[in-house]
Design a protein around this motif. Structure first.
Motif, mmCIF file in Angstrom:
data_model
loop_
_atom_site.group_PDB
_atom_site.id
_atom_site.type_symbol
_atom_site.label_atom_id
_atom_site.label_comp_id
_atom_site.label_asym_id
_atom_site.label_seq_id
_atom_site.Cartn_x
_atom_site.Cartn_y
_atom_site.Cartn_z
ATOM 1 N N TRP A 1 55.674 49.259 26.433
ATOM 2 C CA TRP A 1 56.188 48.114 25.679
ATOM 3 C C TRP A 1 57.104 47.311 26.600
ATOM 4 O O TRP A 1 57.978 47.888 27.268
ATOM 5 C CB TRP A 1 56.988 48.582 24.470
ATOM 6 C CG TRP A 1 56.269 49.503 23.526
ATOM 7 C CD1 TRP A 1 55.742 50.729 23.821
ATOM 8 C CD2 TRP A 1 56.033 49.285 22.131
ATOM 9 N NE1 TRP A 1 55.183 51.284 22.690
ATOM 10 C CE2 TRP A 1 55.341 50.425 21.644
ATOM 11 C CE3 TRP A 1 56.339 48.249 21.252
ATOM 12 C CZ2 TRP A 1 54.958 50.545 20.308
ATOM 13 C CZ3 TRP A 1 55.961 48.368 19.917
ATOM 14 C CH2 TRP A 1 55.276 49.501 19.453
ATOM 15 N N THR A 2 56.912 46.010 26.662
ATOM 16 C CA THR A 2 57.728 45.172 27.541
ATOM 17 C C THR A 2 58.306 43.990 26.769
ATOM 18 O O THR A 2 57.662 43.435 25.893
ATOM 19 C CB THR A 2 56.899 44.628 28.723
ATOM 20 O OG1 THR A 2 55.731 43.954 28.233
ATOM 21 C CG2 THR A 2 56.478 45.746 29.659
ATOM 22 N N ALA A 3 59.539 43.633 27.142
ATOM 23 C CA ALA A 3 60.205 42.450 26.594
ATOM 24 C C ALA A 3 60.520 41.531 27.755
ATOM 25 O O ALA A 3 61.208 41.920 28.706
ATOM 26 C CB ALA A 3 61.492 42.843 25.868
ATOM 27 N N ASP B 1 55.282 42.640 24.068
ATOM 28 C CA ASP B 1 53.883 43.051 23.961
ATOM 29 C C ASP B 1 53.773 44.507 24.387
ATOM 30 O O ASP B 1 54.721 45.087 24.933
ATOM 31 C CB ASP B 1 52.999 42.156 24.835
ATOM 32 C CG ASP B 1 51.525 42.224 24.431
ATOM 33 O OD1 ASP B 1 51.232 42.733 23.331
ATOM 34 O OD2 ASP B 1 50.672 41.795 25.217
ATOM 35 N N GLU B 2 52.603 45.092 24.175
ATOM 36 C CA GLU B 2 52.336 46.469 24.583
ATOM 37 C C GLU B 2 51.072 46.470 25.445
ATOM 38 O O GLU B 2 50.135 45.740 25.174
ATOM 39 C CB GLU B 2 52.094 47.401 23.393
ATOM 40 C CG GLU B 2 52.942 47.123 22.172
ATOM 41 C CD GLU B 2 52.297 46.085 21.276
ATOM 42 O OE1 GLU B 2 51.132 46.261 20.873
ATOM 43 O OE2 GLU B 2 52.953 45.063 21.013
ATOM 44 N N ILE B 3 51.059 47.300 26.473
ATOM 45 C CA ILE B 3 49.900 47.416 27.351
ATOM 46 C C ILE B 3 49.460 48.875 27.396
ATOM 47 O O ILE B 3 50.286 49.779 27.516
ATOM 48 C CB ILE B 3 50.202 46.873 28.765
ATOM 49 C CG1 ILE B 3 48.973 46.993 29.671
ATOM 50 C CG2 ILE B 3 51.401 47.537 29.372
ATOM 51 C CD1 ILE B 3 49.147 46.310 31.023
ATOM 52 N N LEU C 1 63.249 42.297 30.565
ATOM 53 C CA LEU C 1 64.552 42.702 30.055
ATOM 54 C C LEU C 1 64.586 44.166 29.660
ATOM 55 O O LEU C 1 65.590 44.852 29.858
ATOM 56 C CB LEU C 1 64.919 41.846 28.839
ATOM 57 C CG LEU C 1 64.951 40.336 29.059
ATOM 58 C CD1 LEU C 1 65.175 39.615 27.734
ATOM 59 C CD2 LEU C 1 66.027 39.959 30.062
ATOM 60 N N SER C 2 63.503 44.641 29.080
ATOM 61 C CA SER C 2 63.467 46.009 28.573
ATOM 62 C C SER C 2 62.040 46.525 28.609
ATOM 63 O O SER C 2 61.082 45.745 28.519
ATOM 64 C CB SER C 2 64.009 46.063 27.135
ATOM 65 O OG SER C 2 63.931 47.371 26.604
ATOM 66 N N TYR C 3 61.907 47.830 28.765
ATOM 67 C CA TYR C 3 60.584 48.455 28.679
ATOM 68 C C TYR C 3 60.723 49.856 28.095
ATOM 69 O O TYR C 3 61.762 50.503 28.226
ATOM 70 C CB TYR C 3 59.898 48.490 30.048
ATOM 71 C CG TYR C 3 60.620 49.287 31.117
ATOM 72 C CD1 TYR C 3 60.279 50.617 31.389
ATOM 73 C CD2 TYR C 3 61.633 48.703 31.882
ATOM 74 C CE1 TYR C 3 60.928 51.334 32.377
ATOM 75 C CE2 TYR C 3 62.291 49.416 32.868
ATOM 76 C CZ TYR C 3 61.932 50.731 33.123
ATOM 77 O OH TYR C 3 62.585 51.441 34.107
ATOM 78 N N GLU C 4 59.688 50.275 27.432
ATOM 79 C CA GLU C 4 59.669 51.591 26.778
ATOM 80 C C GLU C 4 58.275 52.177 26.949
ATOM 81 O O GLU C 4 57.270 51.474 26.848
ATOM 82 C CB GLU C 4 60.002 51.462 25.296
ATOM 83 C CG GLU C 4 60.143 52.774 24.562
ATOM 84 C CD GLU C 4 61.448 53.487 24.874
ATOM 85 O OE1 GLU C 4 61.484 54.728 24.772
ATOM 86 O OE2 GLU C 4 62.435 52.799 25.223
#
Length: 294
Positions: A95-97, A66-68, A106-109
């Motif tokens: 962005w988060t996974a 999802d994105e916040i 697990l991952s963020y951008e």
């Protein structure tokens, strides 16, 4: 070189991840705002490096993305008229996974909501997984190309497309409430996803935890980030604390332990030790030796 006592550094970092503003921390602990900022930068650098090195080859089954939204210095519509807006000002999307079983990030951008950011995000997520996963995202079209480029056919991918309607109320409080969800469609995109498992509920709940745990995400206040660099540092600190230090109330352990990434429940003193491990080694008086970093 002067250094804050360990307990004061632990206290400041705990306050940061519990949603206190930097100036509130400065007043409460009795240190300057520059001291709080410096510690945040050091913690952010150390945590970003630790996450990048450690969260690898994760055996996951179901992943939700999802994105916040947040903003830096000014909202995008106000940047042109803002006085001395720095680089990176405007809307900022994180962005988060999230692993749906262990609740581990697990991952963020961090970037905009474009296809280019989506591609970077999915490439990073793919590099951290050890096996084929069941992936669910919202209906954002940027995911389509990004997932295809990162995973190809080696994924079971579906989107949960939500539809929103007007509340019908024209009262002033409508600005504080989201639109009414009138329905949702589960759309198979790639592979053979289990339609009954298509959900973004866990990652959306994580969005609430982020808004509660980081002052920079609180809406309708002046607690937003003024510098994009500090925004990134706070995110790095928050995610390592969430994954490795904080006990998940349902799992009764940290998300990293539930995911098999760590066998130890860490504490905030451990994060301080990550900072100290990256500090330059002191040499002769008046000089220092830099650590090698790649």
């Amino acid at each position: 070189m002067n250094k804050l006592p360990l307990q004061k550094r632990v206290m400041i970092l705990n306050m940061l991840v519990e949603g206190m503003s930097m100036r509130s921390i400065s007043r409460t602990v009795g240190v300057s705002i520059n001291t709080v900022t410096k510690l945040l930068v050091e913690a952010g650098d150390a945590c970003a490096a630790y996450h990048d090195e450690t969260v690898r080859d994760v055996k996951s089954t179901k992943v939700q993305c999802d994105e916040i939204w947040s903003f830096c210095y000014a909202k995008a519509k106000n940047v042109q008229t803002a006085k001395a807006a720095p680089e990176g000002a405007g809307d900022v999307w994180t962005w988060t996974a999230l692993d749906a079983d262990s609740k581990m990030i697990l991952s963020y951008e961090v970037g905009d909501r474009s296809a280019a950011t989506a591609i970077e995000f999915m490439d990073d997520l793919r590099a951290r997984l050890a096996n084929r996963v069941h992936l669910t995202t919202d209906g954002h079209k940027a995911y389509l190309e990004a997932v295809e480029g990162a995973f190809g056919a080696d994924i079971d991918f579906a989107q949960l497309v939500k539809m929103y309607g007007d509340t019908g109320h024209k009262t002033p409080e409508r600005k504080y409430s989201p639109g009414v969800c009138t329905g949702a469609r589960k759309v198979r995109i790639e592979g053979n996803p289990d339609i009954s498992a298509v959900s973004t509920s866990h990652v959306e709940r994580q969005n609430l935890s982020m808004r509660m745990g980081m002052r920079r995400f609180t809406r309708l206040t002046n607690g937003f980030s003024k510098k994009i660099e500090n925004h990134l540092h706070m995110l790095s600190l928050y995610f390592v604390h969430y994954n490795f230090v904080r006990i998940h109330k349902t799992l009764k352990m940290s998300p990293a332990m539930a995911a098999g990434v760590s066998d130890t429940l860490h504490d905030m003193e451990w994060i301080v030790s990550l900072i100290d491990a990256r500090a330059p080694k002191l040499g002769r008086r008046g000089s220092y030796k830099k650590r090698n970093s790649n």
